[in-house]
Structures are given as structure tokens and as C-alpha cells.
Design an enzyme around this catalytic site. Structure first.
Site, PDB file in Angstrom:
ATOM      1  N   ASP A 128      44.509  32.802  33.954  1.00 60.30           N
ATOM      2  CA  ASP A 128      43.608  31.682  33.647  1.00 60.30           C
ATOM      3  C   ASP A 128      44.281  30.465  33.016  1.00 60.30           C
ATOM      4  OD1 ASP A 128      41.066  32.596  34.602  1.00 60.30           O
ATOM      5  OD2 ASP A 128      41.092  34.078  33.002  1.00 60.30           O
ATOM      6  N   ASP A 187      38.312  33.642  41.674  1.00 62.76           N
ATOM      7  CA  ASP A 187      38.446  32.619  40.630  1.00 62.76           C
ATOM      8  C   ASP A 187      39.866  32.052  40.560  1.00 62.76           C
ATOM      9  OD1 ASP A 187      36.732  34.892  40.180  1.00 62.76           O
ATOM     10  OD2 ASP A 187      36.182  34.118  38.222  1.00 62.76           O
TER      11      ASP A 187
END
Length: 408
Positions: A128, A187
Site C-alpha cells: 500500500d 487494489d
């Protein structure tokens, strides 16, 4: 002889009629296509509101923490440390607000939050880094051009690159666990922006090569024939084979989790920007087709949390998915023919109008300081259900800025 109708009953009927008319009027207002002047006014109002709300949100969050959501029962903002995957959205949103309003107080708060986040450029615990460091320092460098911010981005890109696994030709999202051996989630497409930008701005060429390889592997393995996406693919690191195609946050392994579809749409549109590879543009357009033609997309264009949620039309909506989709569609419109562009931009505008309405946008001083209501984090775990979320606000404001820049 007819009995006279009690006054109380008449009042009740009138009240019901007034409420029905009010709801109908609100729905009808959302059906209207706003003119350029009306959109300009809407955007201006949203940013003036955002500046006030985010000053409140900032006061509700300790100086060494980042906001996550608002707990209505406890009437307090839930916060995280800077290692949480959403930690970049708060400073990033403050920077978007500053970009539009030039509010010095907002800028000062953004800089304070960037200062506590900067150390995470070395983080390698998951994939992330793009959300954490590009949504924050990427915007800071774009606005202010400080060499130290660019250095932070490049270091973060190097940290993210350590998670690339040559045997599967992809970036491993999470570490292995009892649930997954080598998980890769849709994602992850969003974090390729960090890698691509770093290379294009003088950093190691391998960063962009990794981004391209990951995007190609994702096209090959993550999508169904209708261009909906699985959420999680579990790989065998030794053979490179896909072991399972499942969900973690969606309704079912075979369902189309709404935010996952949004990540894919945004990710391939963004990868086309960096590479001009027509395969990425084709992929983005096909994902858009799946979303926009889906019979379960509501009239106001704010999707249910999963396109295959079992209790539609009574399923929760996801404002975060709509915000991401709106922003992505506005960029996709830049690369489309005239007919496609109209569809993408009109739909994005509808999403923006809906999100800016009383149905989804909070009132001043409420919602803990967040802008939007009604997002869904991970419903299968009863986590962050029907609440405000930082990334919903971030992509909502990004969509507003993009609309103003490209379509007004």
C-alpha cells in the site's frame, strides 16, 4: 351519514404528502443535468464546505495519528497510526482542499501530517505504499516542487519494489498467512502509479517495468469474461500458478465487489496515461462497460457495496466506490472518442451530483468532520459498514478538481 375526518388524520395525511413531495423533489433534482455554471457553483461550494469540515476533523485527530472513520455511537473519530494503509489520504485530501482554496491554515495542517507520515517511505509490510506515499507526497511535490518530497516518493517506490515476486510476475499484496500463501489483490493496481511516476521522473527504470509486468499479469489472471474482477488471487510462489480466485471483502468469491471494480477501472486508466499501451485503454473501457451497463447500478449511480449483494435493492451503498469511479471516468473521458466521452463524463457528473446531495454528503459540523457518509469497508467482517471513510473524501475531491480542470 359520513363521519367527519379527525383533524389529526388530516394533518398526518398532509405531512405524508409533504414528505413524499420532498423526497420526489430531491430525486427529481438529481435527474437534472447541471449546466457548466451550476457545476462550477457545486464544486466551489463543496470545497468551501470541505475546508470547514477538515478543520474540524483535524481537531478531532491527535497530532501523531491519522483519521479512519467516525464512530457515531461513541461520537468520536476512529484513528490509526501512520502504517495503516489509509494514512496518506488525510494529508492528500488537505492538499486537494488547499489547491482549490489556497487556505493557509489547511496547508499548514497538511504539512504537519506529512511530517509524521514521511518515515513510512521505508515501509515494506504490504503493497500500500502508493496509497500511503503517492496520494500524500505525490500531491505535495506536484503543488510545491520540494526536492525532499520527490526523494521521499523515490524511496517509497524502492520499498514497494521489494514486494515484486518474479515467479508470479506480480507484486505480493500481503504477507503469507493461514488464509493465503501469496495473495495479490485488485487494489494493488492503484499502487502502480507510485512506481510509474518515480521512473518517469528520473528514478530506477525497473520501477515502471515492475508496474507494467504487474498490470499485464493482472489482466491475464484477475478478470472474468465480462470484465468484472476477482478480489484476491492466491499464487504458488514456487510454480507461479494461481491456486485460488476468491474474495476477502466482497459478497462471494464469484461476485463483483464494487470498490474492487473501481480500483481496476482507475488503475488501467492510469496505466494508459503512463504507457499509452492500448491494451490498458481497452481494459479500462471494458471495465467501464461492465460497471455502467450493470443492471444493478442504481439510478443515482452510487453502487451497492457489491454488484451481486444478496439483498439488493436493500443493500448498503458505497460512496467510496462511486468517488473512485467518478474520478476514473473523468480521466478515461480524456482518452475516449466523442460518444464514449459523453457517457463517461455524464455518468461521473451524475455520481458527483449524487455524492454532493443531502443523501450522501454530511451537514456542516457533523460526521466527525468527514465529507461523505455511506461508505463500506469490509462488510463480511462487519468492519466500517455504512460510515465515512478517508478515501471516499479523497477521490470525491479529486473528481471535483478533475471536472473543473477538464470539463469547465
Amino acid at each position: 351519514m359520513k363521519q367527519p375526518v379527525p383533524k389529526e388524520s388530516v394533518l398526518k395525511v398532509l405531512l405524508c404528502l409533504l414528505m413524499t413531495c420532498s423526497i420526489f423533489a430531491q430525486d427529481k433534482s438529481l435527474e437534472k443535468t447541471f449546466s457548466k455554471d451550476e457545476m462550477s457553483q457545486l464544486i466551489d461550494e463543496q470545497f468551501r464546505f470541505a475546508a470547514q469540515q477538515y478543520k474540524l476533523l483535524d481537531k478531532n485527530v491527535a497530532a501523531d495519528r491519522m483519521p479512519v472513520t467516525f464512530n457515531q455511537k461513541e461520537n468520536k473519530v476512529t484513528t490509526s497510526d501512520t502504517k495503516w494503509w489509509c494514512s496518506g489520504f488525510f494529508p492528500g485530501t488537505l492538499l486537494y482542499i488547499y489547491e482549490y482554496t489556497q487556505d493557509a491554515e489547511i496547508k499548514a495542517e497538511a504539512e504537519k501530517r506529512l511530517a509524521i507520515l514521511e518515515k513510512e517511505k521505508h515501509y515494506t509490510g504490504n503493497h500500500d505504499l502508493g496509497f500511503m506515499m503517492y496520494c500524500s507526497f505525490g500531491n505535495a511535490y506536484r503543488l510545491f516542487g520540494k526536492p525532499e518530497d520527490k526523494a521521499t516518493i523515490n524511496t517509497a517506490a524502492a520499498s514497494l519494489a521489494t514486494r515484486y515476486r518474479p515467479s508470479i510476475k506480480a507484486i505480493q499484496s500481503w504477507d503469507g498467512s493461514k488464509n493465503f500463501k501469496c495473495p495479490v489483490i485488485i487494489d494493488n493496481m492503484m499502487n502502480l502509479e507510485l512506481l510509474s511516476w518515480a521512473t518517469d521522473n528520473g528514478a530506477d527504470p525497473k520501477f515502471k517495468e515492475i508496474a507494467i509486468t504487474h498490470a499485464n499479469t493482472t489482466i491475464k489472471n484477475h478478470f472474468r469474461p465480462d470484465y468484472s474482477s476477482y478480489h484476491v488471487l492466491d499464487y504458488d510462489l514456487e510454480t507461479g500458478k494461481v491456486l485460488r480466485k476468491v474474495t476477502w471483502q466482497g459478497a462471494a468469491d464469484s461476485s463483483a465487489w464494487a470498490r474492487g471494480q473501481a480500483w481496476g477501472l482507475y488503475g488501467y486508466t492510469m496505466m494508459y496515461r503512463f504507457t499509452k499501451d492500448k491494451n490498458y485503454l481497452k481494459q479500462a473501457k471494458n471495465i467501464a462497460k461492465f460497471i455502467l451497463n450493470n443492471p444493478n447500478l442504481p439510478a443515482d449511480k452510487i453502487p451497492y457495496w457489491d454488484f451481486n449483494a444478496p439483498n439488493i435493492p436493500n443493500a448498503f451503498r458505497d460512496a467510496s466506490a462511486a468517488s473512485i469511479m467518478a474520478s476514473a471516468l473523468l480521466e478515461l473521458g480524456q482518452y475516449a472518442n466523442k460518444k464514449e466521452k459523453k457517457e463517461y463524463v455524464d455518468t461521473a457528473q451524475k455520481m458527483i451530483q449524487s455524492l454532493a446531495s443531502d443523501k450522501y454528503r454530511a451537514k456542516l459540523g457533523e460526521n466527525g468532520g468527514f465529507l461523505l457518509m455511506h461508505s463500506v469497508g469490509a462488510l463480511p467482517f462487519n468492519s466500517e459498514v455504512d460510515v465515512p471513510l478517508t478515501y471516499a473524501d479523497y477521490y470525491f475531491l479529486e473528481a471535483l478538481l478533475r471536472y473543473k480542470k477538464w470539463y469547465l
